[in-house]
Write an enzyme that holds these catalytic residues in place. Sequence first.
Site, PDB file in Angstrom:
ATOM      1  N   ASP A   1       0.836  -1.211   0.000  1.00  0.00           N
ATOM      2  CA  ASP A   1       0.000   0.000   0.000  1.00  0.00           C
ATOM      3  C   ASP A   1       0.865   1.253   0.000  1.00  0.00           C
ATOM      4  OD1 ASP A   1       0.761  -0.741   2.659  1.00  0.00           O
ATOM      5  OD2 ASP A   1      -0.714   0.643   3.474  1.00  0.00           O
TER       6      ASP A   1
ATOM      7  N   GLU B   1       0.001  -1.029   5.879  1.00  0.00           N
ATOM      8  CA  GLU B   1       1.081  -0.574   6.754  1.00  0.00           C
ATOM      9  C   GLU B   1       0.923   0.905   7.006  1.00  0.00           C
ATOM     10  OE1 GLU B   1       4.811   0.890   8.347  1.00  0.00           O
ATOM     11  OE2 GLU B   1       3.851   1.548   6.517  1.00  0.00           O
TER      12      GLU B   1
END
Length: 383
Positions: free
Chosen positions: A72, A137
């Site tokens: 991400d 994350e």
Amino acid sequence: MTAATSETVNLLIDLVRRDSVTPDDKGCQDVLGDRLAAAGFELESMPSGPVSNLWARRGQQAPLLVFAGHTDVVPTGDINAWSSPPFSADIVDDHVIGRGAADMKGGVAAMITAVERFVTAYPEHPGSIAVLLTSDEEGPAVEGTRHVIDVLQQRNESIDYCIVGEPTSAHTLGDVIRHGRRGSLGATLTIHGKQGHVAYPHLADNPVHRAMPMLSELTAIQWDTGNEHFPSTTLQISNLHAGTGATNVIPGDLTVEFNLRYSPETTIDAIESRVNQLCRDHHLDYDIAWKDSAHPFITSPGTLTNAVQQAIQESTGLVATLDTGGGTSDGRFIAPTGAQVIEFGPINATIHQIDERVSCKDIDALTQIYESVLIQLLAKRED
Ligand SMILES: [Zn+2]
């Protein structure tokens, strides 16, 4: 036309072109999973809520060396402010420009091609290799690496060494390795007063006036002086709010948010009791809510740090510094299992910024470094 790019840079470009803003993976893990499967890895998808997680493992024996990373990225900010579109992965001056190029699709691409090269050269390698990928994350980080680690722990699958490919280099690739991180503790403090008219202060109780001396003392506290591995604990106020917007009203409440990045020399209990004592000393009527978001961790210099330092030196000539600075990372979920954990990756100067970028040369060197660590820890292992 640009010059021919390496296999790792091509993979990086493919990843950057997927606009995988947290928690959307946008197919990154499928691409990476296909390559790992072709390299002999067993894939396990471990989704949790909207988050995609992939655990890919090759081999059943100890020691287990894990590469960990996230697919991400943070939002782009104003797209028009970028010198080239943030998801087009243009190469300018031998740098890939794009959101996530440095944080951390560059590290992810390098770990995949490093593993591919290693298993081609050492198909019967001792020990095991795994790759752990998450799409959460940069967000709440609750259903990502933490979830995967919970599953692994439940079935007693233990990690010996873990390299997180976060961008840790400061000025030159290889100058900084993180072998620990500080803890992070947040607080929302509400100080209650009594709302009233500014012309009638004797009928009100101004929480701003009450808060100021206390906050001034709070921000001046020296919590500790750190230790050989950690800088000293710091506190920063991030948000402060009071007032109705009207200029003739004394507000009823003041809310202040602050965050501490703390070393192992100070405990959460010590921080909380000191802040409570300070509020009582200032006779405040208050509520406080704490958010414990990361505990400090450290991997003592040893097998893993030595291997990474040696690999960096072979590839760049640099002697990397071991450091515990920077924000939190998913290493905080892996280290408590007893694994040796380090973070090492590209230069972090542009992460989360407009025109985030990573050098193609650095990405190729990073692949070589990861591959050299694999060789040292698995292929050269004495049984
Ligand atoms: Zn990152």
